[in-house]
Design a protein around this motif. Structure first.
Motif, short mmCIF file in Angstrom:
data_model
loop_
_atom_site.label_atom_id
_atom_site.label_comp_id
_atom_site.label_asym_id
_atom_site.label_seq_id
_atom_site.Cartn_x
_atom_site.Cartn_y
_atom_site.Cartn_z
N UNK A 1 56.29 -26.50 -7.71
CA UNK A 1 56.86 -25.64 -6.90
C UNK A 1 56.52 -25.56 -5.61
N UNK A 2 55.41 -25.76 -5.26
CA UNK A 2 54.90 -25.76 -3.64
C UNK A 2 55.53 -26.78 -3.15
N UNK A 3 55.83 -28.00 -3.55
CA UNK A 3 56.45 -29.09 -2.80
C UNK A 3 57.89 -28.54 -2.55
N UNK A 4 58.26 -27.87 -3.42
CA UNK A 4 59.87 -27.63 -3.10
C UNK A 4 59.86 -26.14 -2.19
N UNK B 1 64.91 -25.89 -10.12
CA UNK B 1 63.85 -26.33 -11.30
C UNK B 1 62.76 -25.39 -11.25
N UNK B 2 62.58 -24.44 -10.44
CA UNK B 2 61.66 -23.12 -10.37
C UNK B 2 62.29 -22.16 -11.40
N UNK B 3 63.67 -21.82 -11.16
CA UNK B 3 64.24 -21.00 -11.92
C UNK B 3 63.99 -21.24 -13.48
N UNK C 1 60.16 -31.75 -14.48
CA UNK C 1 59.99 -30.98 -13.32
C UNK C 1 60.77 -31.55 -12.09
N UNK C 2 61.94 -31.72 -12.22
CA UNK C 2 62.67 -32.45 -10.94
C UNK C 2 64.12 -31.53 -11.22
N UNK C 3 64.65 -31.16 -10.35
CA UNK C 3 66.14 -30.73 -10.20
C UNK C 3 67.00 -31.75 -10.68
N UNK C 4 68.11 -31.37 -11.29
CA UNK C 4 69.22 -32.15 -12.04
C UNK C 4 70.38 -31.55 -11.76
#
Length: 237
Positions: free
Chosen positions: A64-67, A84-86, A115-118
């Motif tokens: 989450x910090x990365x994003x 992905x945080x949501x 934990x990657x957005x898709x």
């Protein structure tokens, strides 16, 4: 006329090390006939716990910090966070991510576990080329579940086609016009990685997505890794 996915120079100037997995699938049957086991999402919701410390806020999570750091590099709508945080937050709060349709359930399971957005889009609704770019400002966007049209901010990272924005704030919210529904027949997927140290995890997540689409929906997918050195691909002829 062929259609292309193009990542513009304006994006690479901000994020030169980002890698984007781009996949396509054809002849999809996305109607729910029980082909995706209920345990897929329930297990993914449990596995998501690997990405946080129980008593720490979700913002302490390294992914989450990365994003959040990435989102600080461009203009965003107030409160916008990577999708992905949501998902991780729902799992952490015990609510869990629920069923939507087979395709969405499959990619949400991958997103929760790695934990990657898709994102998945209905390829047949895409008009012209897709660009990942920095907005000029004022580009229209109607998010999933909403009737009112929004506009992108100047300096915001967006995906757009020849018609309008198909994803705001990079990996935040997708367009209702191109969402993957039960009636979608041809799909494109993208999965972004902002951290070079997670390249192996990214590759494993892509492999898992391909395998689950094959196992549960019988889909063969084509996959290309989009990078600064390889910023353009053709996805439809």
């Amino acid at each position: 006329m062929s259609q292309k996915f193009i990542v513009d120079d304006s994006f690479w100037e901000i994020f030169p090390e980002v890698k984007i997995a781009f996949l396509t699938a054809h002849n999809v049957d996305n109607h729910d006939t029980g082909q995706v086991p209920a345990t897929l999402l329930s297990t993914a919701n449990e596995t998501a716990a690997n990405h946080w410390v129980p008593n720490d806020p979700i913002s302490k999570n390294a992914v989450i910090q990365d994003w959040r750091n990435a989102f600080q590099q461009f203009k965003t709508k107030k409160g916008a966070r990577c999708a992905v945080e949501s998902l991780l937050k729902r799992a952490k709060n015990g609510k869990g991510v629920g069923n939507i349709n087979p395709v969405v359930d499959i990619y949400n399971s991958v997103s929760l576990e790695w934990a990657f957005p898709v994102a998945a889009e209905d390829m047949d609704q895409i008009q012209g080329n897709i660009h990942l770019t920095v907005a000029q400002g004022g580009e229209p966007f109607r998010p999933i579940g909403e009737d009112e049209v929004e506009t992108a901010l100047p300096g915001e990272v967006i995906y757009h086609d020849a018609h309008d924005v198909i994803s705001r704030c990079w990996a935040w919210r997708d367009s209702a016009r191109v969402e993957a529904t039960e009636d979608s027949k041809n799909l494109l997927f993208y999965m972004e990685n902002v951290n070079p140290e997670r390249q192996d995890d990214h590759a494993q997540a892509v492999q898992a997505l391909q395998q689950r689409l094959k196992d549960y929906l019988g889909l063969d997918t084509t996959y290309t890794l989009v990078t600064k050195e390889h910023p353009t691909i053709t996805f439809a002829d």
